[in-house]
Motif scaffolding. Structure first.
Motif, mmCIF file in Angstrom:
data_model
loop_
_atom_site.group_PDB
_atom_site.id
_atom_site.type_symbol
_atom_site.label_atom_id
_atom_site.label_comp_id
_atom_site.label_asym_id
_atom_site.label_seq_id
_atom_site.Cartn_x
_atom_site.Cartn_y
_atom_site.Cartn_z
ATOM 1 N N VAL A 33 9.823 -9.464 -19.604
ATOM 2 C CA VAL A 33 9.575 -8.667 -18.529
ATOM 3 C C VAL A 33 10.572 -9.007 -17.179
ATOM 4 C CG1 VAL A 33 7.018 -8.508 -18.639
ATOM 5 C CG2 VAL A 33 7.862 -9.941 -17.260
ATOM 6 N N ARG A 34 11.177 -10.053 -17.364
ATOM 7 C CA ARG A 34 12.186 -10.327 -16.290
ATOM 8 C C ARG A 34 13.517 -9.239 -16.084
ATOM 9 N NH1 ARG A 34 14.775 -15.998 -18.030
ATOM 10 N NH2 ARG A 34 15.790 -14.865 -19.448
ATOM 11 N N THR A 35 13.667 -9.056 -14.883
ATOM 12 C CA THR A 35 14.657 -8.043 -14.318
ATOM 13 C C THR A 35 15.823 -8.740 -13.828
ATOM 14 O OG1 THR A 35 13.585 -7.785 -12.249
ATOM 15 C CG2 THR A 35 13.034 -6.327 -14.139
ATOM 16 N N TRP A 36 16.198 -10.007 -13.832
ATOM 17 C CA TRP A 36 17.362 -10.832 -13.257
ATOM 18 C C TRP A 36 18.389 -9.932 -13.512
ATOM 19 C CZ3 TRP A 36 15.989 -16.508 -14.345
ATOM 20 C CH2 TRP A 36 14.669 -16.968 -13.753
ATOM 21 N N GLY A 37 19.313 -9.880 -12.513
ATOM 22 C CA GLY A 37 20.811 -9.377 -12.743
ATOM 23 C C GLY A 37 20.805 -7.917 -12.478
ATOM 24 N N ARG A 38 19.657 -7.160 -12.278
ATOM 25 C CA ARG A 38 19.467 -5.795 -12.243
ATOM 26 C C ARG A 38 20.214 -5.158 -11.085
ATOM 27 N NH1 ARG A 38 14.633 -2.616 -14.813
ATOM 28 N NH2 ARG A 38 15.396 -3.902 -16.576
ATOM 29 N N TRP A 39 19.755 -5.933 -10.025
ATOM 30 C CA TRP A 39 20.108 -5.293 -8.615
ATOM 31 C C TRP A 39 21.012 -6.067 -7.820
ATOM 32 C CZ3 TRP A 39 14.684 -5.283 -9.642
ATOM 33 C CH2 TRP A 39 14.307 -4.203 -10.392
ATOM 34 N N ALA A 40 22.036 -5.332 -7.169
ATOM 35 C CA ALA A 40 23.105 -6.365 -6.323
ATOM 36 C C ALA A 40 22.349 -6.772 -4.960
ATOM 37 C CB ALA A 40 24.226 -5.362 -5.798
ATOM 38 N N ALA A 42 19.504 -8.129 -4.475
ATOM 39 C CA ALA A 42 18.710 -9.085 -5.394
ATOM 40 C C ALA A 42 17.464 -9.447 -4.714
ATOM 41 C CB ALA A 42 19.330 -10.086 -6.107
ATOM 42 N N ASP A 43 17.471 -9.877 -3.353
ATOM 43 C CA ASP A 43 16.400 -10.234 -2.639
ATOM 44 C C ASP A 43 15.480 -9.303 -2.406
ATOM 45 O OD1 ASP A 43 18.091 -9.687 -0.650
ATOM 46 O OD2 ASP A 43 17.839 -12.061 0.191
ATOM 47 N N ARG A 44 15.591 -8.036 -2.572
ATOM 48 C CA ARG A 44 14.579 -6.843 -2.499
ATOM 49 C C ARG A 44 14.034 -6.513 -3.580
ATOM 50 N NH1 ARG A 44 15.800 -1.955 -1.018
ATOM 51 N NH2 ARG A 44 14.155 -1.819 0.386
ATOM 52 N N GLY A 45 14.697 -7.195 -4.704
ATOM 53 C CA GLY A 45 14.016 -6.936 -6.165
ATOM 54 C C GLY A 45 13.666 -5.524 -6.240
ATOM 55 N N ALA A 46 12.337 -5.291 -6.778
ATOM 56 C CA ALA A 46 11.838 -4.052 -7.247
ATOM 57 C C ALA A 46 11.945 -3.101 -6.129
ATOM 58 C CB ALA A 46 10.554 -4.073 -8.052
ATOM 59 N N TRP A 47 11.781 -3.436 -4.970
ATOM 60 C CA TRP A 47 12.052 -2.369 -3.667
ATOM 61 C C TRP A 47 13.335 -1.560 -4.087
ATOM 62 C CZ3 TRP A 47 9.229 -3.790 1.448
ATOM 63 C CH2 TRP A 47 7.904 -4.273 1.048
ATOM 64 N N ALA A 269 5.200 -11.353 -11.790
ATOM 65 C CA ALA A 269 5.584 -10.240 -10.873
ATOM 66 C C ALA A 269 6.429 -10.718 -9.905
ATOM 67 C CB ALA A 269 4.258 -9.841 -9.995
ATOM 68 N N VAL A 270 6.521 -11.901 -9.269
ATOM 69 C CA VAL A 270 7.275 -12.238 -8.330
ATOM 70 C C VAL A 270 8.570 -12.603 -8.688
ATOM 71 C CG1 VAL A 270 7.630 -13.447 -5.979
ATOM 72 C CG2 VAL A 270 5.690 -12.282 -6.618
ATOM 73 N N ALA A 271 8.433 -13.651 -9.701
ATOM 74 C CA ALA A 271 9.565 -14.538 -9.917
ATOM 75 C C ALA A 271 10.198 -13.870 -11.186
ATOM 76 C CB ALA A 271 9.091 -15.911 -10.449
ATOM 77 N N ALA A 272 9.584 -13.211 -12.071
ATOM 78 C CA ALA A 272 10.304 -12.493 -13.076
ATOM 79 C C ALA A 272 10.713 -10.997 -12.751
ATOM 80 C CB ALA A 272 9.279 -12.644 -14.280
ATOM 81 N N MET A 273 9.748 -10.315 -12.485
ATOM 82 C CA MET A 273 9.938 -8.846 -12.225
ATOM 83 C C MET A 273 10.571 -8.646 -10.837
ATOM 84 S SD MET A 273 6.295 -7.755 -14.010
ATOM 85 C CE MET A 273 6.422 -6.183 -13.402
ATOM 86 N N GLY A 274 10.567 -9.238 -10.041
ATOM 87 C CA GLY A 274 11.021 -9.189 -8.534
ATOM 88 C C GLY A 274 10.156 -8.100 -7.949
ATOM 89 N N VAL A 275 8.636 -8.137 -8.094
ATOM 90 C CA VAL A 275 7.876 -7.033 -7.589
ATOM 91 C C VAL A 275 7.035 -7.865 -6.529
ATOM 92 C CG1 VAL A 275 5.696 -5.760 -7.937
ATOM 93 C CG2 VAL A 275 7.727 -5.970 -9.528
ATOM 94 N N PRO A 276 7.386 -7.789 -5.269
ATOM 95 C CA PRO A 276 6.482 -8.465 -4.146
ATOM 96 C C PRO A 276 4.813 -7.876 -4.455
ATOM 97 C CG PRO A 276 8.395 -7.458 -3.092
ATOM 98 C CD PRO A 276 8.206 -6.711 -4.725
ATOM 99 N N LEU A 277 4.103 -8.724 -3.691
ATOM 100 C CA LEU A 277 2.532 -8.364 -4.097
ATOM 101 C C LEU A 277 1.808 -8.316 -2.743
ATOM 102 C CD1 LEU A 277 1.722 -11.382 -6.484
ATOM 103 C CD2 LEU A 277 1.937 -8.918 -7.130
ATOM 104 N N LEU A 278 0.714 -7.263 -2.698
ATOM 105 C CA LEU A 278 -0.037 -7.286 -1.623
ATOM 106 C C LEU A 278 -1.323 -7.982 -1.885
ATOM 107 C CD1 LEU A 278 0.288 -3.629 -0.435
ATOM 108 C CD2 LEU A 278 0.977 -5.751 0.898
ATOM 109 N N ASP A 279 -1.823 -8.790 -1.312
ATOM 110 C CA ASP A 279 -3.146 -9.623 -1.431
ATOM 111 C C ASP A 279 -4.124 -9.189 -0.474
ATOM 112 O OD1 ASP A 279 -1.850 -10.964 -3.437
ATOM 113 O OD2 ASP A 279 -1.440 -12.739 -2.544
#
Length: 321
Positions: A33-40, A42-47, A269-279
């Protein structure tokens, strides 16, 4: 969706040890499920998936203009699910001969990562095997001054399509019992029952009914037992390309099905997919509003505090119906 519990789909199994996953299996899932290297950026991840066009499509979902807030109240009382109570005290009562007009001020503080405060986890919050999202070494990116990669300040606000997967409604029960694991098949069943399909850039909110249970049964140690996602649900969410995941718990089923990992969904979610979480959201009002309209999709607004170096932020998300 069924109003008759006898006609509803069977709820997911309740055994805590059910669906056990080895670390080797988990590591293979992490890689898948890892998306590393997908976005320039990067620290916004899936956003990065949320484009202006997706914001416009989300805005088109607004019908009545009803606002539904989802933050839990600021909780200053200790309890089995709140071992780090928030602070709130008055710092100015306007009672020391002030010039007119008198002022009244207060102080608030919180160690928000936990089970009581509605908050957002940024990409710097979780490291797996010493690595943050993008494979950044956590010890090189985070120190006493905060995070230099994946900080919440890099995210900014999010406006996108929200999808509520209201599992107690789908299964015809008041809540999912602590320890119940939600599998990929349950997410698909919820989509079909509620008439929604998770898509690219969506925010997926999972309601287990934990707050209703808390109101009726009292607080319990949600760190030891809570309903939430099994890791086998994550490939489906990765395939759909979600931007945000959240719920009325912290997304992880507890006890964890993965040996030696207390929060495997957080890691995926966070470390592999770059998806922030709402808890720790309060989804009870949204559940009622969605049921009354028959619509489980809405515009979602999330605006974390702009705190440079922070690993997350208290937050008050709003659904607009």
């Amino acid at each position: 969706m069924s109003s008759n519990p006898d006609d509803a789909p069977a709820p997911p199994p309740a055994t805590a040890g059910e669906g056990a996953v080895s670390r080797q299996e988990f590591d293979a899932l992490f890689s898948a499920v890892r998306t590393w290297g997908r976005w320039a950026d990067a620290d916004r991840g899936a956003w990065n998936r949320v484009t202006p066009e997706q914001v416009r499509r989300a805005a088109a979902l607004v019908r009545s203009g009803t606002l539904v807030p989802m933050a839990r109240p600021w909780d200053t009382a200790p309890g089995p699910d709140n071992n780090k109570p928030a602070l709130h005290y008055m710092s100015d009562l306007g009672d020391v001969e002030p010039p007119e007009p008198a002022t009244h001020k207060d102080f608030i503080a919180v160690d928000y990562h936990g089970k009581a405060v509605s908050h957002l986890d940024a990409l710097s919050h979780i490291a797996y095997r010493g690595q943050l999202y993008e494979g950044r070494a956590a010890q090189e990116c985070i120190d006493a001054g905060g995070a230099r990669f994946g900080a919440v300040s890099a995210l900014g606000p999010l406006v996108t399509r929200g999808v509520l997967l209201d599992l107690p409604t789908v299964f015809g029960v008041p809540w999912l019992e602590p320890g119940r694991a939600v599998h990929a098949a349950d997410l698909v069943a919820a989509e079909q029952a509620l008439g929604v399909t998770i898509g690219e850039g969506d925010a997926v909110l999972l309601r287990s009914g934990s707050l209703r249970r808390r109101q009726e049964r009292g607080a319990w140690n949600t760190g030891a037992a809570s309903a939430g996602l099994h890791v086998d649900a994550m490939p489906l969410l990765a395939e759909r390309g979600i931007a945000l995941l959240g719920g009325d718990g912290d997304s992880d089923v507890r006890p964890s099905p993965v040996d030696g990992l207390h929060s495997p969904v957080h890691a995926l979610a966070v470390a592999a997919m770059g998806v922030p979480l709402l808890d720790n959201l309060d989804l009870e009002a949204l559940s009622a509003a969605s049921a009354s309209t028959g619509r489980y999709e809405f515009l979602l607004l999330v605006a974390p505090l702009n705190i440079p170096g922070a690993t997350g932020s208290p937050v008050s998300p709003v659904a607009v119906l």
